[in-house]
Design a protein around this motif. Structure first.
Motif, PDB file in Angstrom:
ATOM      1  N   ASN A 255       0.716  -1.274  -0.144  1.00  0.00           N
ATOM      2  CA  ASN A 255      -0.110  -0.146  -0.041  1.00  0.00           C
ATOM      3  C   ASN A 255       0.870   1.231  -0.066  1.00  0.00           C
ATOM      4  N   ALA A 256       1.923   1.200   0.850  1.00  0.00           N
ATOM      5  CA  ALA A 256       2.696   2.342   0.709  1.00  0.00           C
ATOM      6  C   ALA A 256       3.456   2.592  -0.601  1.00  0.00           C
ATOM      7  N   ASN A 257       3.814   1.320  -1.148  1.00  0.00           N
ATOM      8  CA  ASN A 257       4.511   1.656  -2.597  1.00  0.00           C
ATOM      9  C   ASN A 257       3.392   2.090  -3.570  1.00  0.00           C
ATOM     10  N   LYS A 258       2.041   1.765  -3.475  1.00  0.00           N
ATOM     11  CA  LYS A 258       1.196   2.173  -4.279  1.00  0.00           C
ATOM     12  C   LYS A 258       0.958   3.598  -4.265  1.00  0.00           C
ATOM     13  N   LYS A 259       0.982   4.340  -2.899  1.00  0.00           N
ATOM     14  CA  LYS A 259       0.576   5.748  -2.695  1.00  0.00           C
ATOM     15  C   LYS A 259       1.927   6.491  -3.175  1.00  0.00           C
ATOM     16  N   PHE A 260       3.090   5.602  -2.844  1.00  0.00           N
ATOM     17  CA  PHE A 260       4.198   6.474  -3.635  1.00  0.00           C
ATOM     18  C   PHE A 260       4.073   6.545  -5.164  1.00  0.00           C
ATOM     19  N   ASP A 261       3.687   5.525  -5.717  1.00  0.00           N
ATOM     20  CA  ASP A 261       3.576   5.483  -7.037  1.00  0.00           C
ATOM     21  C   ASP A 261       2.691   6.795  -7.684  1.00  0.00           C
ATOM     22  N   VAL A 262       1.567   6.792  -6.820  1.00  0.00           N
ATOM     23  CA  VAL A 262       0.597   7.708  -7.070  1.00  0.00           C
ATOM     24  C   VAL A 262       1.165   9.093  -7.356  1.00  0.00           C
ATOM     25  N   TYR A 263       2.000   9.381  -6.234  1.00  0.00           N
ATOM     26  CA  TYR A 263       2.363  10.671  -6.172  1.00  0.00           C
ATOM     27  C   TYR A 263       3.612  10.870  -7.147  1.00  0.00           C
ATOM     28  N   ASN A 264       4.565   9.664  -7.283  1.00  0.00           N
ATOM     29  CA  ASN A 264       5.556   9.700  -8.215  1.00  0.00           C
ATOM     30  C   ASN A 264       4.905   9.881  -9.557  1.00  0.00           C
ATOM     31  N   ASP A 265       3.967   9.144 -10.080  1.00  0.00           N
ATOM     32  CA  ASP A 265       3.447   9.212 -11.225  1.00  0.00           C
ATOM     33  C   ASP A 265       3.117  10.682 -11.782  1.00  0.00           C
ATOM     34  N   ALA A 266       2.093  11.094 -10.811  1.00  0.00           N
ATOM     35  CA  ALA A 266       1.796  12.516 -10.817  1.00  0.00           C
ATOM     36  C   ALA A 266       3.042  13.643 -10.879  1.00  0.00           C
ATOM     37  N   MET A 267       3.762  13.455 -10.027  1.00  0.00           N
ATOM     38  CA  MET A 267       5.152  14.236 -10.232  1.00  0.00           C
ATOM     39  C   MET A 267       5.796  14.121 -11.365  1.00  0.00           C
ATOM     40  N   TYR A 268       6.078  12.810 -12.107  1.00  0.00           N
ATOM     41  CA  TYR A 268       6.670  12.834 -13.291  1.00  0.00           C
ATOM     42  C   TYR A 268       5.790  13.276 -14.246  1.00  0.00           C
ATOM     43  N   GLU A 269       4.426  13.124 -14.368  1.00  0.00           N
ATOM     44  CA  GLU A 269       3.479  13.857 -15.314  1.00  0.00           C
ATOM     45  C   GLU A 269       3.535  15.311 -15.328  1.00  0.00           C
ATOM     46  N   SER A 270       3.969  15.890 -14.308  1.00  0.00           N
ATOM     47  CA  SER A 270       3.830  17.701 -14.196  1.00  0.00           C
ATOM     48  C   SER A 270       5.211  17.940 -14.550  1.00  0.00           C
ATOM     49  N   GLY A 271       6.395  16.973 -14.017  1.00  0.00           N
ATOM     50  CA  GLY A 271       7.730  17.215 -14.218  1.00  0.00           C
ATOM     51  C   GLY A 271       7.947  17.190 -15.755  1.00  0.00           C
TER      52      GLY A 271
END
Length: 614
Positions: A255-271
Motif C-alpha cells: 500500500n505504501a508503494n502504491k501511494k508512492f507510485d501515485v505521487y511519483n506518477d503525478a510528479m513525473y507527469e507534471s515534471g
C-alpha cells in the motif's frame, strides 16, 4: 461572564491543505504573479547598490560586446579593399584593429564574471533573509498550522523552493539585465547600418512573443503543480521512513508503494510537462532565429552586390543579427526560470502570510482566586463543532490532578488549552488568577513542564537532551534530575555514559529509557506545573514503578496534571476527573469513584477483567 475578545489575525495560508485532503487536485494558475515579483524584489532592497552596480557593469560589458562586430567589420573591409584594389593589405592597421577587438573581448569576459559574482552575493543574501523570516514564522504560527500542513511539504518549501529562488536570482536576473542592454545596443547599431535589414530582423520579436504566449502558461501551471507534488512526495517519504517498523509489521509495504507510485506518477507527469514546455521554448526561438537569419543574409548579399552596403558592415550586421536574436531566444529560457521562481516564491509567501499566533487588542479581565488553575465556562472546538460547551475546573496549588476517560473524551484537549496550543472560543483559563491570554507564550510555558506520550529526543548526547529543559542548568543539576528520574542508573552502565550520542530516532536506547530521559528533562526545568500526558503508557511495569516513585518525590509541592489510561499510575492523585465528550462527568479520589460505580468504575473494571494492570 463572557470573555470573548477580538483577535488580530493574518490571512490563512493558501494553496496548502491537510494531508490527505485534495493533495492531488491540480493547482490553479497564479492570479498575482507581478505582485509576487514585486514582493520578492522588496527582499532585494538592501542590495540595491549591488544591483545598480551590476546594471552598470552589464551596460559596460554589453557595449564592449556591441562595438566588437563593428570594429571587426572595419578590419574585414580593410582587407577586402586592399586585396581587391591592388594596393595590398595594411597589416599594421589590421593588427591594431584586432588588438582593440581582443581587449574588448577580454573586457566582456571580465564584466560577465563580475556580474555572476555580484549576483551570487545578492541571491544568497536575499534567500538568507527569506530563510530567517520563514524560520521566525514557523515559531509564530499556531499548532493548528502544523495540523493542516504536512512536514514534508513545509520542508520542501524551506529547502527546495529556497534553493530554486537563489539559483534563478543568481542566473536569470543577471542574464535578463544583459539581454535587455544587448538588444537595445545591437538594435541601434543595426539601424545605423541598414534600416531595411533591421526591420526584417526585428520581425523576430512578435514571433517570439507569440511562441511565449503559447508555451509559457502551460509551463507556469505545471511548475506550480510540480513543486506542490514534490512537497507531498517528501511528506509521504518522511512518513514512510519514520513509520517503517509499523508498515512492515502490518505488511503495508504494498500500500505504501502504491501511494508512492501515485505521487511519483503525478510528479513525473507534471515534471516532464514543465520541463518539456520550458525546454521547447529555446528550440522554437532558434528556429525563428535561423529563418530570419537566412532572410537577412539573402537580402544583405543583394545589397552588397549592388554596392549599397560595405562587405565589412554586412559581416557586422550578421553578427549583430545573431547578438540581437540570441537574447530574444534566451528570453524564453530566462522567463521559464522566472516562472519557476515565482511558483516557489508564492509557496514561501503563502507560509509567511499564514495566520499568526493570536494577538488581542485589549487585555482580558483577571480574577481573584486561590486556585492555581481555573477553567471558567470554557467553550472550545477544533472545528466549528464544539468539543467543550461549558467546561469548569478548579485546581489548588500542589494538587495532583488525574484526567481519565475514553478515547476522544477531551483529556489531551484540556492540556492543549492550558498550554495555549489552541485558543478557546469562549470563557477563560486562569493561572494564579491571571487569564493566560494576558501572558506571553514564553512566560506561560516556562511555568510548565511537559512529558508527552510520544517521546521526542534530539540528535545529540543524553546529557544535552536532559539539559534541553533548562539551558542554564549546571552539571550537578543535570545529574540530580537524571537520578531523580532513574536515568542515572542505566546511563552509567553505557560505555560513553552521559556523552552517549543518540541517533535521529534515538533507536539506540529502549522506549522506556527514552521516556525516562524526557521525564528528567521536564524535571530539570523545575516548572510550577508538571503535565504528564500518558507519560507511563510506553514503559514496562518495572520502569513504571520507578517513575511512580520518582513522581511521588518530585511532584511534592508542585501542581501536576496526569493523563493516563493505565489507572495504576493515578491511585495517589488528590483528585481524579473523569471526562466524557468534553465535559467532567465524575470527580473524586480513586476509592470514592469506585464506590460511586460510574464511568471510572467501568473503566477500572474493564481493565481488570482484561488483565490489564489496574
Amino acid at each position: 461572564m463572557s470573555r470573548e475578545n477580538t483577535i488580530v489575525q493574518r490571512p490563512s495560508i493558501g494553496g496548502m491543505k491537510a494531508p490527505g485532503q485534495g493533495n492531488m487536485t491540480p493547482l490553479q494558475k497564479p492570479e498575482k504573479m507581478w505582485k509576487t515579483v514585486k514582493r520578492l524584489m522588496k527582499y532585494m532592497k538592501n542590495s540595491s547598490f549591488l544591483i545598480a552596480l551590476t546594471l552598470l557593469i552589464a551596460i559596460a560589458g554589453t557595449l564592449m560586446q556591441v562595438f566588437s562586430p563593428k570594429i571587426l567589420g572595419n578590419a574585414t573591409t580593410l582587407i577586402f579593399n586592399g586585396a581587391m584594389g591592388g594596393t595590398g593589405i595594411d597589416f599594421s592597421s589590421v593588427a591594431s584593429i584586432l588588438a582593440i577587438v581582443a581587449v574588448l573581448y577580454v573586457g566582456t569576459s571580465i564584466t560577465n564574471f563580475l556580474q555572476i559574482w555580484i549576483m551570487t552575493h545578492v541571491s544568497q543574501k536575499t534567500t538568507y533573509v527569506l530563510r530567517n523570516e520563514l524560520k521566525a514564522k514557523m515559531n509564530n504560527v499556531p499548532i493548528s498550522f502544523f495540523d493542516k500542513n504536512s512536514n514534508g511539504n513545509l520542508m520542501s518549501i524551506a529547502v527546495n523552493d529556497m534553493d530554486n529562488i537563489a539559483t534563478t536570482l543568481q542566473q536569470s536576473l543577471a542574464q535578463l539585465i544583459s539581454s535587455v542592454v544587448l538588444v537595445v545596443g545591437t538594435l541601434w547599431f543595426m539601424l545605423t547600418i541598414s534600416p531595411l535589414l533591421t526591420s526584417i530582423a526585428a520581425l523576430m520579436i512578435p514571433g517570439s512573443f507569440l511562441v511565449a504566449k503559447i508555451i509559457m502558461p502551460r509551463t507556469q501551471a505545471n511548475f506550480r503543480k510540480f513543486f506542490k507534488l514534490q512537497g507531498d512526495l517528501n511528506g509521504h517519504i518522511e512518513e514512510s521512513y519514520n513509520a517503517h517498523a509499523v508498515i512492515k509489521s502490518f505488511n503495508g509495504e504494498e500500500n505504501a508503494n502504491k501511494k508512492f507510485d501515485v505521487y511519483n506518477d503525478a510528479m513525473y507527469e507534471s515534471g516532464w510537462k514543465s520541463k518539456f514546455y520550458g525546454g521547447s521554448t529555446m528550440p522554437s526561438m532558434m528556429v525563428l532565429q535561423n529563418i530570419f537569419y537566412v532572410i537577412v543574409a539573402m537580402v544583405g548579399a543583394v545589397k552588397v552586390a549592388t554596392g549599397n552596403i560595405l562587405i565589412g558592415d554586412m559581416q557586422a550586421f550578421l553578427q549583430y543579427s545573431t547578438q540581437f536574436s540570441r537574447p530574444i531566444a534566451q528570453f524564453g529560457q530566462i522567463w521559464n526560470g522566472i516562472l519557476s521562481t515565482v511558483a516557489s516564491a508564492e509557496r514561501v509567501f503563502a507560509v509567511l502570510d499564514a495566520e499568526n499566533l493570536p494577538e488581542y487588542k485589549k487585555p482580558f479581565t483577571d480574577i481573584s482566586t486561590e486556585a492555581k488553575v481555573r477553567f471558567d465556562h470554557v467553550k472550545f472546538g477544533y472545528t466549528d463543532e464544539p468539543l467543550m460547551n461549558d467546561f469548569n475546573l478548579d485546581v489548588e496549588k500542589g494538587q495532583m490532578i488525574a484526567i481519565v476517560g475514553h478515547t476522544g473524551a477531551g483529556k489531551t484537549t484540556l492540556i492543549n488549552l492550558m498550554e495555549r496550543f489552541y485558543e478557546i472560543n469562549q470563557g477563560g483559563v486562569f493561572l494564579d488568577g491571571t487569564d493566560i491570554r494576558n501572558m506571553d507564550y514564553h512566560t506561560l510555558r516556562s511555568k510548565m513542564g511537559m512529558v508527552l506520550q510520544d517521546t521526542w529526543l534530539f540528535s545529540g548526547t543524553i546529557y544535552e537532551n536532559i539539559r534541553y529543559g533548562n539551558e542554564n542548568a549546571t552539571e550537578e543539576q543535570v545529574y540530580t534530575a537524571a537520578q531523580a528520574a532513574y536515568v542515572d542508573d542505566f546511563v552509567r552502565k553505557m560505555p560513553d555514559g552521559y556523552n552517549t550520542v543518540l541517533n535521529e530516532e534515538a533507536s539506540n536506547i529502549s522506549q522506556g529509557q527514552r521516556q525516562l530521559i524526557t521525564i528528567a528533562r521536564a524535571f530539570i526545568s523545575n516548572p510550577d506545573i508538571l503535565i504528564l500526558d500518558e507519560a507511563t503508557s510506553n514503559v514496562d511495569s518495572r520502569t513504571e514503578m520507578l517513575i511512580q516513585k520518582a513522581m511521588r518525590r518530585l511532584l511534592k509541592g508542585r501542581t501536576s496534571f496526569v493523563v493516563a489510561h493505565r489507572l495504576s499510575t493515578i491511585y495517589d492523585a488528590d483528585k481524579i476527573i473523569v471526562m466524557k465528550e468534553g465535559d467532567i462527568v465524575e470527580t473524586g479520589t480513586h476509592k470514592d469513584l469506585l464506590k460511586s460505580n460510574g464511568t471510572y468504575a467501568e473503566i477500572y473494571n474493564s481493565q481488570f477483567s482484561q488483565g490489564i494492570p489496574a
